[in-house]
Design an enzyme around this catalytic site. Structure first.
Site, mmCIF file in Angstrom:
data_model
loop_
_atom_site.group_PDB
_atom_site.id
_atom_site.type_symbol
_atom_site.label_atom_id
_atom_site.label_comp_id
_atom_site.label_asym_id
_atom_site.label_seq_id
_atom_site.Cartn_x
_atom_site.Cartn_y
_atom_site.Cartn_z
ATOM 1 N N CYS A 165 55.417 24.619 70.156
ATOM 2 C CA CYS A 165 54.349 25.617 70.176
ATOM 3 C C CYS A 165 54.619 26.703 69.127
ATOM 4 C CB CYS A 165 54.220 26.232 71.563
ATOM 5 S SG CYS A 165 53.417 25.138 72.752
ATOM 6 N N HIS B 201 51.416 31.609 71.320
ATOM 7 C CA HIS B 201 51.765 32.512 72.425
ATOM 8 C C HIS B 201 52.754 33.593 71.992
ATOM 9 C CE1 HIS B 201 55.820 30.743 73.185
ATOM 10 N NE2 HIS B 201 55.264 29.598 72.833
#
Length: 537
Positions: free
Chosen positions: A448, A429
């Site tokens: 992440c 992301h």
């Protein structure tokens, strides 16, 4: 302690087979002898379900220990493959070639030959699987290695081997990737360096800067020359040529390319040939764990390199810096493979429960209006006003609310996320925290993968399905609304961890063992019998 390799071992073993063949049972053996052989095979194979299944299907006939040409060729191929195990960084002692040879040579009776037959198959299966999918089981080494190794059915190795050219069968087992071939080449280079004394004395300084001179600068110059980062020079000062060599070294080791030999650079420069060889051997083992079709187009995230790449037909078509999980117990990014299915433009951040209860709940207990950019929702999906909640009545186990952050430029996920749904809740992301990408060491996330150039990453992914991917992306972005964009063709994602990796052109790259995983793998390989070789070439 590295040992100088004994060259020609495989050839010696194959020649020794000729000595052993005379003790084999002749093709004219009687019924009693055949029965004794088969009974011994059945008895010995019973300890291994897969071997037992193979021999039962084969009517307990031998494939190794006869005097016929096929058996001789299979024996020769197996012993030759064992002799080449060191070339692949595999634990040769695990296959005990001397012990196996002794069993074959001492097999005077059909019964003894039956036991030797099964021992050959047992050794063969161990070697074949190790060559193809690795000598270790990743999950037993580190809980963060979630890699699903593409194991083949063990019995299939035997079934296919008897139908194949024996030497050809062994040749196709190791990974056929360019990466594996280049790692083997680097392994040979380092083994030769080890035999010739390595890179010479370490540099006796913690920091050296341009303009300095003296014995430590000379030691730095000599070491960089030995490493082939600069041409021969008699200069005793930290001049422009030395600074340029330091920058090239830094580039090959993922360091800030300022040309100053600071603490991190000096640590890397003083790292031994042995340590680099260990990294290569671990990388080869890791490559075997990933020995399957990765996809003509795939995404490759290397956690130690803090990077994400899009690879098309083995060529890197896009690369960007990345931030990975922090080196803490509950934050380290796991290693696994999955398939990217879609991207979300203007995403909502659904705060993971672990973060909600460990970080935000304590904040809201102290101040109910803390983290005001976040919204709370009850079990029915209805937004709840903070004024109606007594946060002090809850703890990590009974907190009943979901926490979300609506789409915005301040959103923790930035303006786009890339989804390959997985049970670890890991994805790629954007991020509003852009300054972290300027650091050489980038382990700061909760697990992440944050991308430095997420828009460009999206354009490249969309280039296969949109005539103007940039315009398409920004049309969705400008709405401000959360929008899911499906990828017409799913893209495999491989999150890997390599402290040594290669390039199609240029130097082998080395990185720090940020989570300590490679050190644990090397320890396990060493215990299994893998050793460093010094080879005089």
């Amino acid at each position: 302690m590295a040992q100088v390799a004994v060259t020609g071992l495989g050839r010696w073993l194959v020649l020794a087979l000729a000595v052993m063949i005379g003790s084999m049972i002749t093709p004219r053996a009687g019924t009693a002898q055949v029965t004794a052989f088969k009974q011994a095979v059945a008895e010995a194979a019973a300890k291994d379900r897969d071997i037992a299944a193979f021999y039962k299907a084969n009517n307990y006939e031998g494939i190794w220990t006869g005097n016929i040409g096929k058996d001789r060729r299979r024996r020769a191929a197996l012993f030759d493959a064992i002799a080449s195990a060191d070339d692949h960084g595999l634990p040769t002692r695990r296959y005990d070639p001397e012990g196996l040879m002794a069993k074959l040579k001492s097999a005077r009776t059909p019964r003894e030959r039956g036991f030797a037959e099964v021992e050959m198959s047992r050794t063969f299966l161990q070697l074949a699987r190790d060559m193809q999918t690795g000598a270790l089981i990743p999950s037993r080494i580190d809980s963060g290695i979630k890699r699903q190794v593409p194991y083949r059915e063990r019995v299939s190795y035997l079934t296919n081997f008897v139908k194949s050219n024996p030497r050809g069968f062994f040749r196709v087992l190791p990974p056929k990737t360019n990466e594996y071939a280049r790692l083997m080449k680097e392994k040979i280079r380092l083994e030769r360096l080890l035999a010739s004394g390595g890179w010479g004395p370490k540099v006796p300084a913690k920091t050296l800067k341009p303009g300095q001179s003296g014995n430590a600068v000379v030691a730095l110059r000599n070491r960089l020359m030995a490493m082939d980062f600069m041409r021969r020079s008699a200069s005793q000062s930290y001049d422009q040529s030395l600074q340029a060599a330091v920058q090239q070294f830094q580039l090959a080791h993922g360091l800030a390319t300022d040309g100053v030999a600071g603490p991190a650079t000096m640590t890397a420069i003083n790292t031994s040939v042995q340590a680099r060889l260990q990294s290569v051997l671990v990388a080869m083992e890791r490559e075997r764990w990933l020995n399957s079709n990765r996809g003509k187009r795939h995404v490759l995230v290397n956690l130690t390199d803090f990077s994400a790449r899009i690879v098309d037909n083995d060529r890197v078509s896009f690369t960007t810096r990345a931030v990975v999980g922090k080196n803490q117990n509950d934050r380290r990014s796991p290693e696994f493979s999955d398939v990217m299915e879609f991207m979300v433009i203007n995403p909502t951040w659904h705060v993971p429960r672990s973060i909600a209860v460990k970080e935000y709940l304590p904040m809201m207990k102290r101040n109910r209006n803390a983290a005001g950019h976040l919204r709370l929702y009850n079990s029915r999906g209805q937004q709840v006003s903070r004024s109606s909640i007594n946060f002090n009545a809850y703890n990590a186990s009974n907190f009943p609310y979901a926490i979300k952050q609506p789409p915005s430029r301040r959103n923790a996920l930035g303006l786009v996320k890339f989804m390959f749904p997985n049970k670890y809740n890991i994805y790629l992301h954007d991020t509003p925290a852009k300054s972290l990408f300027e650091r050489a060491k980038r382990d700061y996330s909760h697990g992440c993968i944050r991308l430095h150039k997420p828009f460009e990453f999206a354009y490249e992914l969309l280039s296969k399905q949109e005539s103007d991917p940039k315009a398409f992306f920004h049309a969705k972005l400008s709405t401000g609304r959360e929008t899911v964009v499906q990828l017409e063709k799913e893209v495999p994602v491989h999150i890997i961890y390599r402290t040594a990796f290669t390039q199609a052109k240029g130097r082998t790259q080395y990185r720090d063992d940020v989570y300590g995983r490679d050190a644990r793998i090397w320890n396990a390989l060493s215990k299994a019998g893998v050793s460093l070789r010094a080879v005089r070439g």
